[in-house]
Design a protein around this motif. Structure first.
Motif, PDB file in Angstrom:
ATOM      1  N   SER A  30       0.807  -1.203   0.000  1.00  0.00           N
ATOM      2  CA  SER A  30       0.000   0.000   0.000  1.00  0.00           C
ATOM      3  C   SER A  30       0.845   1.259   0.000  1.00  0.00           C
ATOM      4  CB  SER A  30      -0.908   0.010   1.232  1.00  0.00           C
ATOM      5  OG  SER A  30      -0.126  -0.037   2.416  1.00  0.00           O
ATOM      6  N   GLU A  76      -4.815  -1.041  -6.331  1.00  0.00           N
ATOM      7  CA  GLU A  76      -5.365  -2.298  -5.841  1.00  0.00           C
ATOM      8  C   GLU A  76      -6.183  -2.067  -4.581  1.00  0.00           C
ATOM      9  OE1 GLU A  76      -2.058  -4.853  -5.146  1.00  0.00           O
ATOM     10  OE2 GLU A  76      -1.736  -5.269  -7.270  1.00  0.00           O
ATOM     11  N   ASP A  77      -7.027  -3.067  -4.243  1.00  0.00           N
ATOM     12  CA  ASP A  77      -7.733  -3.025  -2.971  1.00  0.00           C
ATOM     13  C   ASP A  77      -7.007  -3.908  -1.964  1.00  0.00           C
ATOM     14  OD1 ASP A  77      -8.409  -5.677  -3.522  1.00  0.00           O
ATOM     15  OD2 ASP A  77     -10.486  -5.204  -4.076  1.00  0.00           O
ATOM     16  N   SER A  78      -7.574  -4.066  -0.777  1.00  0.00           N
ATOM     17  CA  SER A  78      -6.909  -4.818   0.282  1.00  0.00           C
ATOM     18  C   SER A  78      -6.776  -6.304  -0.025  1.00  0.00           C
ATOM     19  CB  SER A  78      -7.656  -4.631   1.603  1.00  0.00           C
ATOM     20  OG  SER A  78      -8.997  -5.094   1.476  1.00  0.00           O
ATOM     21  N   ARG A 123      -7.427  -5.347  -8.690  1.00  0.00           N
ATOM     22  CA  ARG A 123      -7.348  -4.017  -9.279  1.00  0.00           C
ATOM     23  C   ARG A 123      -8.660  -3.262  -9.048  1.00  0.00           C
ATOM     24  NH1 ARG A 123      -3.142  -4.069 -13.121  1.00  0.00           N
ATOM     25  NH2 ARG A 123      -1.435  -5.189 -12.097  1.00  0.00           N
ATOM     26  N   VAL A 124      -8.548  -1.947  -8.925  1.00  0.00           N
ATOM     27  CA  VAL A 124      -9.686  -1.125  -8.542  1.00  0.00           C
ATOM     28  C   VAL A 124     -10.029  -0.131  -9.649  1.00  0.00           C
ATOM     29  CG1 VAL A 124     -10.570   0.524  -6.849  1.00  0.00           C
ATOM     30  CG2 VAL A 124      -9.057  -1.337  -6.122  1.00  0.00           C
ATOM     31  N   ARG A 177     -11.266   8.450  -4.903  1.00  0.00           N
ATOM     32  CA  ARG A 177     -12.333   7.496  -5.256  1.00  0.00           C
ATOM     33  C   ARG A 177     -13.492   7.666  -4.283  1.00  0.00           C
ATOM     34  NH1 ARG A 177     -13.439   1.635  -4.099  1.00  0.00           N
ATOM     35  NH2 ARG A 177     -14.430   0.763  -5.955  1.00  0.00           N
ATOM     36  N   LEU A 229      -2.505   1.235  -2.761  1.00  0.00           N
ATOM     37  CA  LEU A 229      -3.797   0.854  -2.235  1.00  0.00           C
ATOM     38  C   LEU A 229      -4.810   1.961  -2.509  1.00  0.00           C
ATOM     39  CD1 LEU A 229      -5.181  -1.374  -0.460  1.00  0.00           C
ATOM     40  CD2 LEU A 229      -4.688   0.120   1.503  1.00  0.00           C
ATOM     41  N   ALA A 230      -5.976   1.604  -3.003  1.00  0.00           N
ATOM     42  CA  ALA A 230      -7.005   2.585  -3.308  1.00  0.00           C
ATOM     43  C   ALA A 230      -7.514   3.246  -2.029  1.00  0.00           C
ATOM     44  CB  ALA A 230      -8.189   1.918  -4.026  1.00  0.00           C
TER      45      ALA A 230
END
Length: 250
Positions: free
Chosen positions: A5, A163-165, A169-170, A226, A248-249
């Motif tokens: 992250s 990316e998310d946790s 991919r976000v 976001r 991390l998003a």
């Protein structure tokens, strides 16, 4: 392995089925980051790190084999260029680097053999491992050709993977950098296609083009937005180089 992250791209030349293409399990404190001459240290400590240099051969990166090891590259501390080494046959290196006051240690990896490539990666406080990923600017130009944007080799380029946790991919993430100027931001829209737009699509990838700043190198904030949330990560640029980060998003 915990998700990365902190802006370090995932890459592992010997990935396992459970870890994907590598990660750095730490986060870093995020503070105000202004444009500066990054060729000098701002008084941070020197720390030994180990890492891997890789070349992305497909974009967006969707498979582990989309990145390969890069051997024989010169690797140096961006804040103290006298600290230098060479990546091994497996792309690995060990290097004493200088950390800035935010706990960031920018690393420059470069090959002078054609096609010349230059990549900026980031060591982060709390982790002794770092991945530096490069991408040929000529191939970046091919991806951007439909948008009408041309690569200026005298400026910097940025590739961002969001990316998310769970390391997926976000989409719907917008990318900006501050303070600096850019010519445009192209986002993934379909498979290997990119177009100027407002936010990431299913592959969570953004190409930020022709970044300009004062001096030969700079430290800025990578800002992700976001759904009304914002996240900022301090990163470095150098003219003629591509900075590659996974984040991390928000």
């Amino acid at each position: 392995m915990e998700p990365c992250s902190n802006g370090t791209p995932r890459f592992n030349p010997n990935p396992s089925p459970t870890t994907g293409d590598g990660s750095v399990p730490t986060d870093s404190a995020v503070g105000e980051a202004g444009v500066s001459d990054a060729s000098r240290s701002d008084g941070g400590p020197t720390v030994s790190v180990r890492g891997t240099v890789g070349e992305a051969i497909a974009m967006p990166r969707t498979r582990m084999m989309d990145t390969r090891v890069a051997s024989g590259w010169t690797v140096q501390s961006l804040l103290d260029p006298a600290r230098t080494t060479t990546s091994s046959a497996t792309g690995t290196f060990a290097l004493d680097v200088v950390y800035d006051s935010a706990g960031v240690a920018p690393i420059r990896a470069e090959t002078l053999t054609p096609p010349r490539q230059c990549a900026i990666g980031h060591g982060r406080s709390g982790s002794a491992d770092v991945a530096v990923v490069a991408f040929e600017q000529s191939r970046l130009q091919e991806l951007l050709a439909p948008s009408g944007v041309g690569i200026d080799i005298g400026k910097a380029q940025l590739i961002v993977e969001v990316e998310d946790s769970l390391r997926a991919r976000v989409s719907n993430v917008s990318v900006t950098i501050t303070p600096a100027t850019v010519e445009g931001v192209a986002y993934d829209i379909e498979n290997t296609r990119f177009a100027l737009g407002m936010a990431t699509s299913t592959q969570g990838t953004a190409l930020v083009t022709n970044i300009d700043f004062v001096g030969p190198s700079a430290k800025v904030d990578l800002v992700l937005r976001r759904d009304g949330r914002t996240r900022a990560i301090p990163i470095y640029f150098a003219r003629g180089c591509t900075t590659f980060v996974t984040a991390l998003a928000p």
